[in-house]
Design a protein around this motif. Structure first.
Motif, PDB file in Angstrom:
ATOM      1  N   UNK A  66       0.865  -1.182   0.000  1.00  0.00           N
ATOM      2  CA  UNK A  66       0.000   0.000   0.000  1.00  0.00           C
ATOM      3  C   UNK A  66       0.896   1.225   0.000  1.00  0.00           C
ATOM      4  N   UNK A  67       0.962   1.909   1.135  1.00  0.00           N
ATOM      5  CA  UNK A  67       1.803   3.103   1.226  1.00  0.00           C
ATOM      6  C   UNK A  67       3.255   2.787   1.567  1.00  0.00           C
ATOM      7  N   UNK A  68       3.550   1.551   1.947  1.00  0.00           N
ATOM      8  CA  UNK A  68       4.924   1.184   2.335  1.00  0.00           C
ATOM      9  C   UNK A  68       5.384   1.925   3.583  1.00  0.00           C
ATOM     10  N   UNK A  69       4.421   2.307   4.423  1.00  0.00           N
ATOM     11  CA  UNK A  69       4.734   3.167   5.570  1.00  0.00           C
ATOM     12  C   UNK A  69       5.127   2.365   6.803  1.00  0.00           C
ATOM     13  N   UNK A  70       4.906   1.080   6.747  1.00  0.00           N
ATOM     14  CA  UNK A  70       5.144   0.255   7.930  1.00  0.00           C
ATOM     15  C   UNK A  70       5.921  -0.993   7.529  1.00  0.00           C
ATOM     16  N   UNK A  71       6.850  -0.765   6.637  1.00  0.00           N
ATOM     17  CA  UNK A  71       7.530  -1.891   5.989  1.00  0.00           C
ATOM     18  C   UNK A  71       9.030  -1.648   5.970  1.00  0.00           C
ATOM     19  N   UNK A  72       9.780  -2.685   6.388  1.00  0.00           N
ATOM     20  CA  UNK A  72      11.244  -2.630   6.278  1.00  0.00           C
ATOM     21  C   UNK A  72      11.656  -3.785   5.361  1.00  0.00           C
ATOM     22  N   UNK A  73      12.264  -3.434   4.241  1.00  0.00           N
ATOM     23  CA  UNK A  73      12.681  -4.467   3.286  1.00  0.00           C
ATOM     24  C   UNK A  73      14.182  -4.690   3.396  1.00  0.00           C
ATOM     25  N   UNK A  74      14.573  -5.945   3.326  1.00  0.00           N
ATOM     26  CA  UNK A  74      15.987  -6.309   3.406  1.00  0.00           C
ATOM     27  C   UNK A  74      16.716  -6.040   2.093  1.00  0.00           C
ATOM     28  N   UNK A 132      -5.555   3.348   2.940  1.00  0.00           N
ATOM     29  CA  UNK A 132      -6.709   2.662   3.538  1.00  0.00           C
ATOM     30  C   UNK A 132      -6.430   1.163   3.667  1.00  0.00           C
ATOM     31  N   UNK A 133      -5.928   0.534   2.606  1.00  0.00           N
ATOM     32  CA  UNK A 133      -5.709  -0.920   2.629  1.00  0.00           C
ATOM     33  C   UNK A 133      -4.729  -1.333   3.716  1.00  0.00           C
ATOM     34  N   UNK A 134      -3.594  -0.671   3.737  1.00  0.00           N
ATOM     35  CA  UNK A 134      -2.544  -1.045   4.694  1.00  0.00           C
ATOM     36  C   UNK A 134      -2.941  -0.771   6.129  1.00  0.00           C
ATOM     37  N   UNK A 135      -3.613   0.342   6.361  1.00  0.00           N
ATOM     38  CA  UNK A 135      -3.943   0.699   7.747  1.00  0.00           C
ATOM     39  C   UNK A 135      -5.107  -0.136   8.296  1.00  0.00           C
ATOM     40  N   UNK A 136      -6.000  -0.585   7.408  1.00  0.00           N
ATOM     41  CA  UNK A 136      -7.047  -1.516   7.871  1.00  0.00           C
ATOM     42  C   UNK A 136      -6.402  -2.882   8.134  1.00  0.00           C
ATOM     43  N   UNK A 137      -5.505  -3.296   7.226  1.00  0.00           N
ATOM     44  CA  UNK A 137      -4.869  -4.616   7.387  1.00  0.00           C
ATOM     45  C   UNK A 137      -4.156  -4.714   8.730  1.00  0.00           C
ATOM     46  N   UNK A 138      -3.452  -3.645   9.122  1.00  0.00           N
ATOM     47  CA  UNK A 138      -2.689  -3.736  10.379  1.00  0.00           C
ATOM     48  C   UNK A 138      -3.436  -3.123  11.560  1.00  0.00           C
ATOM     49  N   UNK A 140      -4.174  -0.002  12.208  1.00  0.00           N
ATOM     50  CA  UNK A 140      -3.349   1.118  12.688  1.00  0.00           C
ATOM     51  C   UNK A 140      -4.144   1.948  13.683  1.00  0.00           C
ATOM     52  N   UNK A 141      -3.432   2.571  14.600  1.00  0.00           N
ATOM     53  CA  UNK A 141      -4.125   3.370  15.600  1.00  0.00           C
ATOM     54  C   UNK A 141      -3.240   4.449  16.180  1.00  0.00           C
ATOM     55  N   UNK A 142      -3.876   5.349  16.899  1.00  0.00           N
ATOM     56  CA  UNK A 142      -3.169   6.465  17.524  1.00  0.00           C
ATOM     57  C   UNK A 142      -4.150   7.196  18.424  1.00  0.00           C
ATOM     58  N   UNK A 143      -3.636   7.871  19.437  1.00  0.00           N
ATOM     59  CA  UNK A 143      -4.439   8.753  20.295  1.00  0.00           C
ATOM     60  C   UNK A 143      -5.796   8.161  20.677  1.00  0.00           C
ATOM     61  N   UNK A 144      -5.744   6.904  21.138  1.00  0.00           N
ATOM     62  CA  UNK A 144      -6.948   6.297  21.689  1.00  0.00           C
ATOM     63  C   UNK A 144      -7.900   5.705  20.666  1.00  0.00           C
ATOM     64  N   UNK A 145      -7.572   5.804  19.387  1.00  0.00           N
ATOM     65  CA  UNK A 145      -8.465   5.226  18.370  1.00  0.00           C
ATOM     66  C   UNK A 145      -7.722   4.246  17.490  1.00  0.00           C
ATOM     67  N   UNK A 146      -8.473   3.386  16.833  1.00  0.00           N
ATOM     68  CA  UNK A 146      -7.858   2.481  15.852  1.00  0.00           C
ATOM     69  C   UNK A 146      -8.863   2.223  14.735  1.00  0.00           C
ATOM     70  N   UNK A 147      -8.365   1.703  13.610  1.00  0.00           N
ATOM     71  CA  UNK A 147      -9.221   1.556  12.430  1.00  0.00           C
ATOM     72  C   UNK A 147     -10.458   0.701  12.734  1.00  0.00           C
ATOM     73  N   UNK A 148     -10.286  -0.295  13.611  1.00  0.00           N
ATOM     74  CA  UNK A 148     -11.414  -1.189  13.909  1.00  0.00           C
ATOM     75  C   UNK A 148     -12.584  -0.470  14.580  1.00  0.00           C
ATOM     76  N   UNK A 149     -12.363   0.722  15.129  1.00  0.00           N
ATOM     77  CA  UNK A 149     -13.467   1.482  15.739  1.00  0.00           C
ATOM     78  C   UNK A 149     -14.467   1.923  14.674  1.00  0.00           C
ATOM     79  N   UNK A 150     -14.004   2.097  13.454  1.00  0.00           N
ATOM     80  CA  UNK A 150     -14.855   2.705  12.424  1.00  0.00           C
ATOM     81  C   UNK A 150     -15.070   1.856  11.173  1.00  0.00           C
ATOM     82  N   UNK A 151     -14.215   0.858  10.930  1.00  0.00           N
ATOM     83  CA  UNK A 151     -14.382   0.087   9.688  1.00  0.00           C
ATOM     84  C   UNK A 151     -15.483  -0.954   9.872  1.00  0.00           C
ATOM     85  N   UNK A 152     -16.410  -1.006   8.919  1.00  0.00           N
ATOM     86  CA  UNK A 152     -17.564  -1.907   9.067  1.00  0.00           C
ATOM     87  C   UNK A 152     -17.726  -2.876   7.910  1.00  0.00           C
TER      88      UNK A 152
END
Ligand code: EPU
Length: 300
Positions: A66-74, A132-138, A140-152
């Motif tokens: 997705x955004x490659x924002x949470x990925x470390x490649x060797x 959207x894809x990457x953050x739902x897959x993992x 993702x969360x911050x400041x007391x919220x996470x994607x699962x609070x809102x994804x239906x």
């Protein structure tokens, strides 16, 4: 494993361009990673589905970014095809209190659009990089919220490339974990929000952005938090308490702003980052007895 068909032949049949001579450093926010053999950028769910099906049938193990924002490649090289989903970015489409967005939509864009519509629930996500894809897959969360609070609702392409819609609830997710597997590719998500005053939402978003600037390394190349928080504690606090902020391997350093971030000072190699992750883990284990677990996805 012998492949039954070349990637070029599959690309031709799927009517998709194939790109060569790229490196994972280009596709990750931390900016490290070895050579990749072939890259695809489908711009519709249909073409992604066809591509996945044909590649897998021929014996390839395509990797999706997705955004490659949470990925470390060797160091790679990565011989199987890489698929970038950023081109699948329909929406955000509003249907009363619900909003639908393609997997490649930047989370930042989704947050802004919802706030402008006077729909609340995603303010926590301000400043979380990625799509959207990457953050739902993992989850993702911050400041007391996470994607699962809102994804239906989540649409995924299954192992055979068939699109399936799944209704989801918060309890299907856990801390930084969703019910989806690596064989599923999330292509779209629907979020349920609440009507609220747009100005109040904007203020909340600004507050979160401010908090983030003060506590996390702004403007530096990183992969977000490297480790999951151990139960009841913060990985960043543990690293900090052991005096490990600023330690380096080659061009990779533990951020001086936040102990759970590793930053690329410009010339980090994939091996520098991987060695620093291992070093921090072993020092935290020795120093405090806590075994940290990676939050980032690591491609060795
Ligand atoms: N702390 C330190 N030193 C540090 C870092 C933190 O003492 O170097 C202390 C803070 O002062 C605070 C506590 O540890 O008392 C918690 O710190 P912070 O609020 O920064 O939160 P965190 O637990 O370190 C989590 C998420 C972040 C998210 C923030 C804000 C994880 C692994 N991290 O960090 O998410 O942005 O909360 O809500 O869950 C990410 O997942 O990539 C990420 C960055």
């Amino acid at each position: 494993m012998a492949r039954e068909e070349t990637v070029e032949a599959i690309a031709d049949r799927c009517d998709l361009a194939i790109e060569k001579h790229h490196s994972m450093a280009e596709f990750t926010s931390i900016g490290v990673g070895g050579e990749v053999k072939s890259v695809f950028r489908p711009d519709s769910i249909d073409s992604l589905g066809r591509l996945l099906k044909d590649l897998r049938k021929a014996g390839y193990r395509p990797r999706v970014i997705g955004g490659g924002a949470n990925l470390v490649a060797g160091p790679g090289p990565f011989l199987d095809p890489i698929i970038l989903t950023r081109g699948i970015r329909h929406g955000p489409l509003f249907e009363q209190e619900r909003v639908r967005a393609g997997c490649g939509v930047a989370l930042k864009r989704l947050v802004r659009a919802c706030v402008a519509q006077g729909l609340g629930g995603l303010e926590f996500a301000e400043g979380i990089p990625g799509t959207v894809g990457g953050t739902v897959f993992m989850n993702a969360g911050s400041y007391g919220g996470q994607m699962s609070d809102v994804v239906r609702e989540v649409s995924v392409l299954d192992e055979s490339g068939t699109c399936r819609r799944r209704i989801v609830a918060a309890q299907d997710f856990a801390y930084r974990q969703s019910p989806f597997t690596r064989d599923d590719v999330i292509v779209e998500a629907v979020f349920e929000l609440q009507r609220a005053d747009a100005r109040r939402l904007e203020e909340q978003v600004k507050k979160n952005a401010q908090r983030r600037i003060q506590s996390q390394p702004p403007g530096e190349r990183s992969a977000g938090c490297i480790f999951k928080n151990p139960p009841g504690d913060s990985a960043g606090r543990l690293v900090d308490a052991l005096g490990l902020k600023g330690i380096s391997v080659g061009g990779a350093s533990v951020s001086k702003a936040h102990g759970n971030f590793i930053v690329n000072r410009g010339d980090a190699t994939p091996s520098d980052v991987l060695a620093l992750i291992d070093l921090v883990k072993s020092k935290v284990r020795e120093g405090s007895g806590v075994v940290l677990e990676e939050e980032v996805d690591i491609w060795r």
